[in-house]
Design an enzyme around this catalytic site. Structure first.
Site, mmCIF file in Angstrom:
data_model
loop_
_atom_site.group_PDB
_atom_site.id
_atom_site.type_symbol
_atom_site.label_atom_id
_atom_site.label_comp_id
_atom_site.label_asym_id
_atom_site.label_seq_id
_atom_site.Cartn_x
_atom_site.Cartn_y
_atom_site.Cartn_z
ATOM 1 N N LYS A 17 43.984 36.058 34.406
ATOM 2 C CA LYS A 17 44.515 37.061 34.722
ATOM 3 C C LYS A 17 45.468 36.505 35.910
ATOM 4 O O LYS A 17 46.434 37.231 36.309
ATOM 5 C CB LYS A 17 43.385 38.094 35.597
ATOM 6 N N GLN A 38 35.253 39.773 40.229
ATOM 7 C CA GLN A 38 34.794 39.418 38.615
ATOM 8 C C GLN A 38 33.070 39.710 38.624
ATOM 9 O O GLN A 38 32.586 39.038 39.388
ATOM 10 C CB GLN A 38 35.335 38.222 38.274
ATOM 11 N N ASP A 96 40.088 47.293 38.983
ATOM 12 C CA ASP A 96 39.462 47.335 37.745
ATOM 13 C C ASP A 96 39.069 49.129 37.733
ATOM 14 O O ASP A 96 38.539 49.153 36.512
ATOM 15 C CB ASP A 96 37.996 46.853 38.382
#
Ligand code: GUN
Length: 297
Positions: A54, A98, A121
């Site tokens: 990412k 994460q 997210d």
């Protein structure tokens, strides 16, 4: 006839090109460079690799990014402090913690602490709630990527029976809600099957579009689907393979060889859903920097 392969890598590249074009425009017209902060706690190799990919995506887009790598024993309050700092940092438009986090940290508390307008997210309860009622919001990346894959590969889910196998908060539940909406690129009839079912194949055989997201290597086989079904494989599983240099290989939740003989279209692993998740993180970061979602409604 063997199934058409849905090329997630190519579709993700298209989305990245569109994102870069818009990001360059944002920079030129408003002097804003999209910025994304990653928080990575612990040494999980898969998490490390996802964050690296990412971050590389951010570089390709010309975004600013910063990665905070913290040891596994980091306290919850330390992470909350960092989130608070990023929430107030004008250079940062998106914050990505994460998952999974180490066991002593409450993921719900952490996700809820992120400013929902920086929640790239789409995991914050405000974004989830707005997604369920069909209001503009930041959508979770893997489900949003699956919707894009279906639309851009000519498999509009409207009026189709979509069967999802898996009920996770990251994939199963949100993709069901996204495809259910009375909106363009959705309007599907949705069933969610999961490990509580006695016979998964009873449900999977009814699917016009099957989304396999249960995290079980090669669990869906050709005899479990209807002829001509579209199959989206969300799984990324490491299985032992002594014939490879690394000692493992990556397989999906779908047994590709048998299923591709019965399906009309199928996503490969790797090169299907995976690249889409990254493209959608980048697109969500751009949307945050453009500050359009929560000013339009
Ligand atoms: N872990 C597995 N998938 C994801 C994702 O999409 N976002 C985050 N933050 N963590 C994950």
């Amino acid at each position: 006839m063997p199934a058409t392969i849905i090329d997630g890598k190519k579709i993700a590249e298209d989305i990245k090109s569109e994102t870069k074009f818009e990001a360059d425009k944002l920079k030129a017209e408003r002097g804003i460079t999209p910025g994304l902060a990653f928080i990575l706690v612990g040494e999980n190799p898969a998490s490390q690799s996802y964050v690296k990919m990412k971050g590389k995506g951010c570089d390709e887009m010309g975004f600013y990014s910063i990665t905070e790598k913290l040891p596994a024993e980091t306290s919850e309050s330390k992470i909350l402090q960092l989130i608070n700092q990023f929430n107030h940092d004008p250079k940062i438009h998106g914050i990505l913690v994460q998952l999974p986090l180490p066991k002593h940290i409450d993921e719900e508390i952490i996700i809820s602490a992120i400013d929902y307008r920086k929640d790239v997210d789409g995991f914050h309860p405000i974004n989830i709630g707005r997604m369920v009622i069909g209001s503009p919001c930041l959508k979770p990346c893997t489900p949003a990527g699956i919707q894009e894959l279906l639309i851009r590969s000519g498999n509009d889910p409207a009026g189709k029976h979509v069967v999802i196998v898996g009920r996770s908060n990251i994939v199963g539940k949100p993709i069901a809600n996204i495809l259910l909406q009375k909106q363009k690129g959705a309007n599907a009839i949705v069933t969610i099957a999961h490990t509580g079912a006695k016979d998964i194949s009873y449900y999977s055989r009814q699917a016009d579009i099957l989304i396999a997201a249960m995290g079980k290597p090669e669990c869906i086989t050709g005899d479990m689907i209807k002829s001509g079904a579209v199959v989206i494989d969300v799984g990324i599983n490491r299985v032992e393979d002594i014939s490879t240099k690394s000692g493992y290989r990556i397989v999906g939740d779908v047994h590709f060889e048998s299923t591709s003989k019965v399906a009309s279209a199928i996503t490969p692993v790797p090169g299907g859903v995976g690249p889409m998740t990254i493209a959608m993180v980048l697109r969500n970061t751009l949307l945050c920097a453009q500050d359009k979602i929560y000013t339009s409604k």
